[in-house]
Write an enzyme that holds these catalytic residues in place. Structure first.
Site, short mmCIF file in Angstrom:
data_model
loop_
_atom_site.label_atom_id
_atom_site.label_comp_id
_atom_site.label_asym_id
_atom_site.label_seq_id
_atom_site.Cartn_x
_atom_site.Cartn_y
_atom_site.Cartn_z
N LYS A 1 0.84 -1.19 0.00
CA LYS A 1 0.00 0.00 0.00
C LYS A 1 0.88 1.24 0.00
O LYS A 1 1.46 1.61 1.00
CB LYS A 1 -0.93 0.06 1.22
CG LYS A 1 -2.00 1.10 0.99
CD LYS A 1 -2.57 1.70 2.26
CE LYS A 1 -1.73 2.78 2.88
NZ LYS A 1 -1.61 4.02 2.10
N GLU B 1 9.86 0.63 10.51
CA GLU B 1 10.87 1.67 10.24
C GLU B 1 10.18 3.00 10.51
O GLU B 1 9.41 3.47 9.69
CB GLU B 1 11.33 1.60 8.78
CG GLU B 1 11.88 0.27 8.33
CD GLU B 1 13.20 -0.05 8.97
OE1 GLU B 1 13.82 0.84 9.59
OE2 GLU B 1 13.61 -1.21 8.88
N CYS C 1 13.67 10.11 7.32
CA CYS C 1 13.72 9.63 8.69
C CYS C 1 15.13 9.70 9.25
O CYS C 1 15.33 9.87 10.44
CB CYS C 1 13.21 8.20 8.74
SG CYS C 1 14.01 7.18 7.50
N GLU D 1 10.29 14.92 15.94
CA GLU D 1 10.65 14.94 14.52
C GLU D 1 9.86 16.03 13.78
O GLU D 1 8.64 16.10 13.90
CB GLU D 1 10.31 13.57 13.91
CG GLU D 1 10.77 13.42 12.50
CD GLU D 1 10.43 12.04 11.93
OE1 GLU D 1 9.31 11.57 12.15
OE2 GLU D 1 11.29 11.45 11.25
P1 NAD Z 1 2.40 8.10 8.26
O1 NAD Z 1 2.72 7.23 9.40
O2 NAD Z 1 1.32 9.10 8.40
O3 NAD Z 1 1.98 7.23 7.00
C1 NAD Z 1 2.82 6.20 6.50
C2 NAD Z 1 1.97 5.22 5.74
O4 NAD Z 1 1.07 4.63 6.65
C3 NAD Z 1 1.11 5.83 4.63
O5 NAD Z 1 1.03 4.93 3.55
C4 NAD Z 1 -0.24 5.98 5.30
O6 NAD Z 1 -1.31 5.96 4.38
C5 NAD Z 1 -0.27 4.74 6.18
N1 NAD Z 1 -1.16 4.83 7.33
C6 NAD Z 1 -1.64 5.94 7.95
N2 NAD Z 1 -2.48 5.58 8.94
C7 NAD Z 1 -2.52 4.24 8.98
C8 NAD Z 1 -3.19 3.28 9.79
N3 NAD Z 1 -4.01 3.65 10.76
N4 NAD Z 1 -2.97 1.97 9.55
C9 NAD Z 1 -2.14 1.56 8.58
N5 NAD Z 1 -1.49 2.42 7.76
C10 NAD Z 1 -1.67 3.74 7.96
O7 NAD Z 1 3.77 8.75 7.86
P2 NAD Z 1 4.06 9.74 6.69
O8 NAD Z 1 3.63 11.09 7.13
O9 NAD Z 1 3.52 9.22 5.40
O10 NAD Z 1 5.65 9.64 6.60
C11 NAD Z 1 6.47 10.35 7.44
C12 NAD Z 1 6.95 9.49 8.58
O11 NAD Z 1 7.58 8.31 8.10
C13 NAD Z 1 8.00 10.18 9.41
O12 NAD Z 1 7.76 9.98 10.77
C14 NAD Z 1 9.29 9.49 9.01
O13 NAD Z 1 10.31 9.54 9.94
C15 NAD Z 1 8.83 8.12 8.76
N6 NAD Z 1 9.79 7.42 7.91
C16 NAD Z 1 10.58 6.43 8.47
C17 NAD Z 1 11.53 5.79 7.69
C18 NAD Z 1 12.43 4.70 8.24
O14 NAD Z 1 12.95 3.93 7.46
N7 NAD Z 1 12.63 4.61 9.54
C19 NAD Z 1 11.68 6.15 6.38
C20 NAD Z 1 10.89 7.16 5.87
C21 NAD Z 1 9.92 7.78 6.64
#
Ligand code: NAD
Length: 490
Positions: free
Chosen positions: A174, A249, A283, A382
Site C-alpha cells: 500500500k 521503520e 527519517c 521529529e
Molecule cells: P504516516 O505514518 O502518516 O503514513 C505512512 C503510511 O502509513 C502511509 O502509507 C499511510 O497511508 C499509512 N497509514 C496511515 N495511517 C494508517 C493506519 N491507521 N494503519 C495503517 N497504515 C496507515 O507517515 P508519513 O507522514 O507518510 O511519513 C512520514 C513518517 O515516516 C516520518 O515519521 C518518518 O520519519 C517516517 N519514515 C521512516 C523511515 C524509516 O525507514 N525509519 C523512512 C521514511 C519515513
C-alpha cells in the site's frame, strides 16, 4: 498524465470496487496531476486473496529463477530511468537531480542486490549431539504486507519488495495516498518482466482504511511498515489479531555531532546534505546539530552561508537543489514547528518562512536553522522538513548525553579526525546507523533500521532476508536411537 491510475491486483489494473478515486497533486504549484483509484478494505481483500493464491507456486519457483526476474526488473527500471525520475519528481517535489542520481539508481540497485542474493541465501546445519542431523531451512513467511510513506516512494517499495520476493513471499503493497504514481508505473514493469500475476499487488488508498485493513488482515503473515512512530504503534495493535510478524521503520531525530578536531569545511558540506536533501523529509535526516563550543561560531557562520545559498525552486529544473515539501498539509506542519520554536524561546537563525518566489499554491519552506538547547520540543520531536536545530556541547560525555536524549534511535553522525573517538563514540550512540565524517549513506547490502521509537527490524542485506523468512529446524535421527530415553537409563 499517461501513467497507470488503477489498482494492480492479480496481474491486472482494475478499478476500486467502490469506484472511489483520490486526486494526486504536484506540490510545486498545487496543480492536479491525475486521479487514482482509491483502494479500500474490499480491494485489500482481493489483493490478499491473489497473493495467497500465488504464494505456493512462487515459493516453489527455484530461487535462481526468482532472482533472475528481479535482475530483469532492475534492468527495466534503469531503461525507464528518466521517466521514473520525472514521475517521482512531479509527485513528491523531490529535485530531478536527486531522483535521477539517487532514487532511481538506488531502486534498481536494490532489486539487483536481492536478485543476486536469492540463490545465495541458505540455511545451516547445527553441530548437535551424535546420532542426529539438525538442519535449519529458511522458509518464506507467506503473504507479506507493506505500507510505505510519501518521502521516497519508489525506493522504499524496492526495499520491501526486493527481499520479500527474493525470499519467496508474495506481496501486497500500500503506497501513500499522496505519492502512488511511481509505484503504479513499477507495477507495469513488474508485469512486463514476467513476474507472475498475484506475486505483487499494489493497492493505493488511505491509511485509516486500506492501510489499517492490511495491518489487521487475518490472512497476511507479515507487515512491514515505514512511517510515523504514532501510526507504527497502531500497526502493532492492528497486527495482534493473527499475531503477524511486524517490522517497523519509524521516525528519527538524528544527532549530527561536530567535534573540535573535525575538518570543518567537510562537516559543513555533509551536514547540509544531511538535513536539506529531499527537503529534510527523511527519517535519517541529521536534524540536530551539536557543535563543540570551540568551533561553534566558525561552523555556524559557514553553515548558514551554505544553507542560504541553496537553490530552492521548481524540482523539474536540473539546477534546483531543494524543491517543495510533498504536501500543503505537511508544509503547514513544518511552519507550525517554526512557531513552536519561537514559543520555546529559540532563535530562528535562517528561514522559517515560505520563500518569496514560490508559486502561490506551492508547498515550499525555506532552509531553516534554529538555535535550540537540548530538551526543547524542537530538539526532541521529529519535524521532517528543512529544519535543523543547532546546539553546543563542552565534553564528549556532554555530547553523548545530548545525542542520546530523544526517544528515537535511527541515524546519527559524527565529524572528527580522532579515530579512537570515532569508534568509541559510534559504539555508545543509541542508533541503528552511525556515519563518521559522512551522513545518510545507504547501500542495499547494509542493514537499515532503528531502535526505540524508531522501530525494530532491519531492511537491506542478509538481515532483510531473515525478516522475510522463518527458520524451520529439522531433526533427523541418523542412528535409529530410541525416540525417548530407555527406562533403564531414566
Ligand atoms: P504516516 O505514518 O502518516 O503514513 C505512512 C503510511 O502509513 C502511509 O502509507 C499511510 O497511508 C499509512 N497509514 C496511515 N495511517 C494508517 C493506519 N491507521 N494503519 C495503517 N497504515 C496507515 O507517515 P508519513 O507522514 O507518510 O511519513 C512520514 C513518517 O515516516 C516520518 O515519521 C518518518 O520519519 C517516517 N519514515 C521512516 C523511515 C524509516 O525507514 N525509519 C523512512 C521514511 C519515513
Amino acid at each position: 498524465m499517461n501513467t497507470p491510475n488503477q489498482l494492480f491486483i492479480d496481474g491486472e489494473f482494475v478499478d476500486a470496487l467502490a469506484g472511489g478515486t483520490v486526486a494526486v497533486h504536484d506540490p510545486h504549484d498545487g496543480s492536479k496531476l491525475t486521479d487514482i483509484a482509491e483502494g479500500r478494505g474490499e480491494d485489500i481483500d482481493r489483493a490478499v486473496a491473489a497473493a495467497r493464491k500465488a504464494a505456493t507456486d512462487w515459493a516453489a519457483t527455484p530461487a535462481a529463477d526468482r532472482g533472475r526476474l528481479l535482475l530483469r526488473l532492475a534492468d527495466a527500471i534503469e531503461a525507464s530511468g528518466d521517466e521514473l525520475a520525472l514521475l517521482e519528481t512531479r509527485d513528491t517535489g523531490h529535485p530531478i537531480r536527486d531522483t535521477t542520481r539517487l532514487d532511481v539508481p538506488r531502486t534498481a540497485a536494490t532489486f539487483r542486490y536481492f536478485g543476486g542474493i536469492a540463490d545465495k541465501y541458505q540455511g545451516s546445519v547445527v553441530p548437535v549431539e551424535r546420532g542426529f542431523l539438525n538442519y535449519v531451512q529458511r522458509k518464506p513467511v507467506g503473504v507479506a504486507g507493506s505500507i510505505v510513506p510519501w518521502n521516497f516512494p519508489l525506493m522504499f517499495t524496492s526495499w520491501k519488495l526486493g527481499p520479500a520476493l527474493a525470499a519467496g513471499n508474495t506481496a501486497v503493497m500500500k503506497p501513500s495516498e499522496l505519492t502512488p504514481l511511481s509505484t503504479l508505473r513499477l507495477a507495469e514493469l513488474i508485469a512486463e518482466v514476467g513476474i507472475p500475476p498475484g506475486v505483487v499487488n499494489i493497492v493505493p488508498g488511505y491509511g485509516d482504511t486500506a492501510g489499517q485493513h492490511l495491518a489487521e488482515h487475518p490472512d497476511v503473515d507479515k507487515i512491514s511498515f515505514t512511517g510515523s512512530t504514532q501510526v507504527g504503534r497502531g500497526v502493532v495493535h492492528a497486527s495482534a489479531g493473527n499475531l503477524k510478524r511486524v517490522q517497523l521503520e519509524l521516525g528519527g531525530k538524528g544527532a549530527n555531532i561536530v567535534f573540535a578536531d573535525a575538518d570543518i569545511d567537510q562537516a559543513v558540506q555533509g551536514s547540509a546534505f544531511a538535513i536539506f536533501h529531499n527537503q529534510g523529509q527523511a527519517c535519517i535526516a541529521g536534524s540536530r546539530l551539536l557543535l563543540h563550543e570551540s568551533i561553534a561560531d566558525e561552523f555556524r557562520e559557514k553553515f548558514l552561508a551554505l544553507a542560504a545559498s541553496i537553490r530552492v525552486g521548481d524540482p523539474k529544473d536540473p539546477g534546483t537543489e531543494m524543491g517543495p515539501l510533498t504536501s500543503s498539509l505537511h508544509q503547514q506542519r513544518v511552519l507550525e514547528w517554526v512557531d513552536t520554536a519561537r514559543t520555546e524561546g529559540c532563535q530562528i537563525l535562517l528561514g522559517g518562512t515560505v520563500p518569496d518566489e514560490a508559486p502561490a499554491a506551492g508547498c515550499y519552506v525555506a532552509p531553516t536553522v534554529v538555535a535550540a538547547a537540548t530538551g526543547t520540543r524542537v530538539t526532541l520531536e521529529e519535524v521532517f522538513g528543512p529544519f535543523v536545530t543547532v546546539g553546543t556541547f563542552t565534553t564528549d560525555d556532554d555530547a553523548l548525553t545530548q545525542a542520546n536524549a530523544t526517544q528515537y534511535g535511527l541515524g546519527a553522525g559524527l565529524w572528527t579526525t580522532d579515530l579512537a573517538r570515532a569508534h568509541r563514540f559510534s559504539d555508545q550512540l543509541r542508533a541503528g546507523m552511525v556515519w563518521v565524517n559522512s551522513y545518510k549513506r545507504v547501500n542495499p547490502g547494509s542493514p537499515f533500521g532503528g531502535v526505540g521509537g524508531s522501530g525494530y527490524g532491519r531492511e537491506m542485506g542478509f538481515e532483510a532476508m531473515h525478516e522475510y523468512t522463518e527458520a524451520q529446524s529439522i531433526w533427523i535421527n541418523t542412528e535409529r536411537l530410541p525416540p525417548w530415553y530407555p527406562r533403564d537409563q531414566a
